[in-house]
Scaffold this motif. Structure first.
Motif, short mmCIF file in Angstrom:
data_model
loop_
_atom_site.label_atom_id
_atom_site.label_comp_id
_atom_site.label_asym_id
_atom_site.label_seq_id
_atom_site.Cartn_x
_atom_site.Cartn_y
_atom_site.Cartn_z
N ASN A 105 85.51 84.80 -87.01
CA ASN A 105 85.31 84.47 -88.42
C ASN A 105 86.24 85.32 -89.29
N SER A 107 89.61 84.66 -91.71
CA SER A 107 90.46 83.67 -92.36
C SER A 107 91.95 84.00 -92.28
N TYR A 112 91.86 79.83 -87.20
CA TYR A 112 90.87 79.63 -88.26
C TYR A 112 91.47 78.78 -89.38
N HIS A 124 81.84 80.38 -84.62
CA HIS A 124 82.33 81.74 -84.48
C HIS A 124 81.46 82.57 -83.53
N ASP A 127 79.62 88.75 -84.69
CA ASP A 127 80.46 89.91 -84.99
C ASP A 127 80.14 91.11 -84.11
#
Length: 422
Positions: A105, A107, A112, A124, A127
């Protein structure tokens, strides 16, 4: 319709029988399936097109994603042959029925951005947990995905995730596996001075990175002057074409896949800036050239030099290097090395007092003493905290090592022992 014998009890023990069947669906009039029956175990691999979940991140991954997406967008069912394709005949089958993307995730990553801009469904990893508890989604038409295609993803695909795909997964790896297994195969190809590299398209293994059976492999000769960035681009584009050609005849590729084995296996772990630092007393000309090929056009190779102005050591990055004699055809020395040899033979340098890291300027080249009584030449540098790179001559003029007048006359400024890089 030909009746399927998938449920038949007439399966030969200890033998392999191939039965060709067809099935019809509401969305596809005809789809061929090839079924292999081996010792009471049935593995069914249909011919394309496939529903593909793509896993990737960066400027290596993007080439494969682009090809898969463009293939998916074909309306005529005809694929225009490309130079990167490994097929000897033009591709005539649309191999991608549906596509979605799994990427970090972030950009700023190319995969992406491509998925976002082309409105491709995107998912995604967590994290913190990565792919550990990842739930494989359904395709855009709410069907299970057939295949996982992984290119430069950075996360291991767990067994539970891989089991969600009908035909497992495949991975494009830019090396001749089993050589250079790991996250940075292109860097290690150059750091080891390999004379050839290549692409391996392999099955994903449920337990380890980069050990799956090989579906397709291609060798590529390496020019001794090749740098990292153009090599990465060549391998990424070639590999993208190989992924597409593997999918075009995936049942046959899967049937004929061969194990990697362990002979010649090496590791290619991630690299860092510490590896790009030159140790003048330990690194010879060959080692420094390999460092430059691997890092010179990206993170750079560097040393440190004392700044009298700031009273501190500053990083000095070498941005242009004179290729060593052994990289040139027929052992013909470049003009710079001819001039260097003339200086050394002239006796104008006291070679007994020249330590590794000592340097001088000649004909615009900054020559630095390295291991094994060698010399390496650089023509441009970038000093830490400076706005731009400068020529080696401009750098040394600014340090007061040589004067513009003496340099213009191609004279040699022999440095005292204290003037050296470390």
């Amino acid at each position: 319709m030909i009746k399927s014998l998938a449920g038949s009890s007439r399966i030969l023990r200890g033998a392999t029988t191939c039965l060709l069947t067809t099935t019809t669906t509401t969305t596809q009039a005809l789809r061929w399936s090839i079924r292999y029956y081996c010792n009471n175990t049935t593995t069914t691999t249909a011919l394309p097109p496939y529903r593909i979940l793509f896993f990737g991140t960066d400027d290596v991954s993007i080439h494969t994603l682009t090809k898969l997406h463009e293939n998916n967008m074909l309306k005529t069912g005809m694929i225009t042959p490309t130079s990167s394709s490994s097929l000897s005949t033009p591709q005539t089958t649309r191999v991608v029925e549906e596509i979605a993307v799994v990427c970090p995730n972030n950009s700023s990553e190319l995969v992406y951005q491509y998925a976002r801009d082309n409105k491709i469904p995107m998912y995604h990893p967590d994290d913190e947990k990565g792919m550990k508890n990842f739930q494989v989604p359904l395709s855009p038409s709410n069907q299970p995905f057939d295949l996982a295609v992984v290119v430069s993803f950075g996360y291991f695909i767990p067994k539970a995730v891989l089991a969600s795909f009908r035909y497992g997964g495949l991975n494009m790896h830019p090396s001749l596996l089993p050589r250079h297994r790991g996250a940075a195969p292109i860097y290690h190809t150059l750091l080891k001075g390999d004379k050839e590299t290549g692409i391996s398209v392999i099955r994903l293994d449920a337990n380890r990175f980069d050990v799956g059976d090989i579906l397709q492999q291609r060798r590529i000769a390496l020019d001794p002057l090749t740098m990292y960035t153009p090599l990465r681009h060549e391998l990424a584009t070639t590999g993208a074409g190989m992924v597409l050609s593997t999918l075009t005849d995936f049942p046959e590729a899967a049937k004929n896949a061969w194990p990697q084995g362990e002979d010649g296996a090496t590791k290619a772990p991630k690299v860092n800036k510490l590896q790009s630092r030159i140790d003048w007393a330990a690194h010879d000309i060959t080692t420094i050239w390999r460092l430059f090929r691997a890092f010179g056009d990206n993170i750079g190779i560097h040393t440190t030099i004392y700044s009298k102005k700031y009273k501190a050591w500053k990083r000095l990055r070498f941005t242009q290097m004179v290729p060593p004699p052994h990289t040139l055809e027929d052992s013909i020395l470049e003009d710079q090395y001819v001039r260097l040899q003339l200086v050394i033979r002239s006796g104008r340098l006291n070679m007994d007092s020249v330590k590794p890291g000592s340097y001088f300027l000649n004909s615009g080249v900054m020559w630095v003493r390295c291991a094994n009584d060698g010399w390496v030449g650089f023509t441009s540098v970038h000093e830490e905290a400076k706005k731009k790179e400068v020529t080696a001559a401009e750098f040394l003029f600014g340090k007061g090592v040589v004067s513009p007048g003496s340099a213009a006359a191609d004279t040699i400024a022999t440095l005292p022992e204290t003037q050296h890089v470390v």
